[in-house]
Motif scaffolding. Structure first.
Motif, PDB file in Angstrom:
ATOM      1  N   GLU A 116      -4.433  -4.448  -3.746  1.00 37.79           N
ATOM      2  CA  GLU A 116      -4.136  -4.086  -4.712  1.00 37.79           C
ATOM      3  C   GLU A 116      -2.773  -4.135  -5.348  1.00 37.79           C
ATOM      4  N   TYR A 117      -2.912  -4.532  -7.018  1.00 33.81           N
ATOM      5  CA  TYR A 117      -1.571  -4.794  -8.153  1.00 33.81           C
ATOM      6  C   TYR A 117      -1.218  -3.663  -8.422  1.00 33.81           C
ATOM      7  N   PRO A 118       0.385  -3.176  -7.785  1.00 38.94           N
ATOM      8  CA  PRO A 118       1.139  -1.818  -8.879  1.00 38.94           C
ATOM      9  C   PRO A 118       1.041  -2.008 -10.054  1.00 38.94           C
ATOM     10  N   ILE A 119       1.142  -1.125 -10.705  1.00 39.86           N
ATOM     11  CA  ILE A 119       0.638  -0.486 -11.783  1.00 39.86           C
ATOM     12  C   ILE A 119       2.202  -0.324 -12.410  1.00 39.86           C
ATOM     13  N   ASP A 120       3.143   0.791 -11.341  1.00 35.48           N
ATOM     14  CA  ASP A 120       4.086   0.917 -11.503  1.00 35.48           C
ATOM     15  C   ASP A 120       5.790  -0.548 -10.999  1.00 35.48           C
ATOM     16  N   GLU A 121       6.394  -0.564 -11.750  1.00 36.36           N
ATOM     17  CA  GLU A 121       7.402  -1.613 -10.768  1.00 36.36           C
ATOM     18  C   GLU A 121       8.304  -0.526  -9.561  1.00 36.36           C
ATOM     19  N   ASP A 122       8.418   0.554  -9.472  1.00 44.09           N
ATOM     20  CA  ASP A 122       8.905   0.746  -8.683  1.00 44.09           C
ATOM     21  C   ASP A 122       7.679   0.982  -6.642  1.00 44.09           C
ATOM     22  N   GLU A 123       6.333   0.731  -7.312  1.00 41.35           N
ATOM     23  CA  GLU A 123       5.451   0.337  -6.130  1.00 41.35           C
ATOM     24  C   GLU A 123       5.957  -1.463  -5.924  1.00 41.35           C
ATOM     25  N   GLN A 124       5.964  -2.069  -6.418  1.00 39.04           N
ATOM     26  CA  GLN A 124       5.947  -3.509  -6.721  1.00 39.04           C
ATOM     27  C   GLN A 124       7.483  -4.017  -6.007  1.00 39.04           C
ATOM     28  N   VAL A 125       8.808  -3.037  -6.152  1.00 40.62           N
ATOM     29  CA  VAL A 125       9.803  -3.042  -5.316  1.00 40.62           C
ATOM     30  C   VAL A 125       9.471  -2.257  -4.172  1.00 40.62           C
ATOM     31  N   GLU A 126       9.207  -1.313  -3.642  1.00 38.97           N
ATOM     32  CA  GLU A 126       8.654  -1.213  -2.126  1.00 38.97           C
ATOM     33  C   GLU A 126       7.568  -1.869  -1.797  1.00 38.97           C
ATOM     34  N   ARG A 127       6.871  -2.632  -2.198  1.00 37.06           N
ATOM     35  CA  ARG A 127       6.318  -3.835  -1.401  1.00 37.06           C
ATOM     36  C   ARG A 127       7.470  -5.194  -0.764  1.00 37.06           C
ATOM     37  N   VAL A 128       7.834  -5.751  -2.316  1.00 38.56           N
ATOM     38  CA  VAL A 128       8.720  -6.682  -1.332  1.00 38.56           C
ATOM     39  C   VAL A 128      10.250  -5.833  -0.257  1.00 38.56           C
TER      40      VAL A 128
END
Length: 156
Positions: A116-128
């Motif tokens: 699941e590639y995140p669309i929202d940058e907040d989600e990418q930050v959460e994953r990192v």
């Protein structure tokens, strides 16, 4: 390839992945967990290292599962129909994880990273940040399993 050879090859791969964590840890320690909402605000090296962190987590979680299944096969356990829950319960039984649900959480994080590639940058930050927090537990689980394999004479 016999099971013992497969175990040795998987351990060698896991060892390299763990060394990769060691490569990115000093780069990321000053900036993670990230408090911002956009990883693009990080300097280039830290952004690249954060992607490497995600990949290493994906790889170690996958290889740890494969290694443990090979070990169970070596122990003459039937792993052909083993579900993720079955594997988690076995990991707890063998002491690799204190709680089977920790393996389920690790697998779910890996699946989110891979599928699941995140669309929202907040989600990418959460994953990192989630990966940063979870990496040490995954590495510890691998080190525990590695020591068990060594005690069984499988790494000589």
């Amino acid at each position: 390839m016999n099971t013992e050879d497969l175990i040795r090859i998987a351990v060698a791969r896991c060892d390299r992945i763990v060394l990769g964590f060691d490569d990115v840890r000093p780069i990321l320690a000053p900036v993670l967990p990230f408090a911002g909402d956009d990883l693009a605000r990080l300097p280039l090296v830290e952004r690249i290292a954060s992607v490497a962190l995600l990949k290493r987590y994906e790889q170690l979680q996958d290889m740890l599962g494969r290694l443990f299944r090979a070990y169970l096969d070596w122990e003459l356990e039937d792993v052909r129909a083993m579900t993720r829950r079955d594997q988690a319960n076995q990991l707890e039984k063998f002491g690799v994880f204190d709680d089977a649900d920790d393996w389920i959480v690790a697998a779910e994080l890996r699946n989110r990273l891979v599928h699941e590639y995140p669309i929202d940058e907040d989600e990418q930050v959460e994953r990192v940040n989630a990966t940063w927090a979870a990496a040490s537990g995954l590495i510890s689980a691998y080190q525990f399993l590695r020591a068990r394999l060594a005690d069984k004479g499988l790494l000589s």
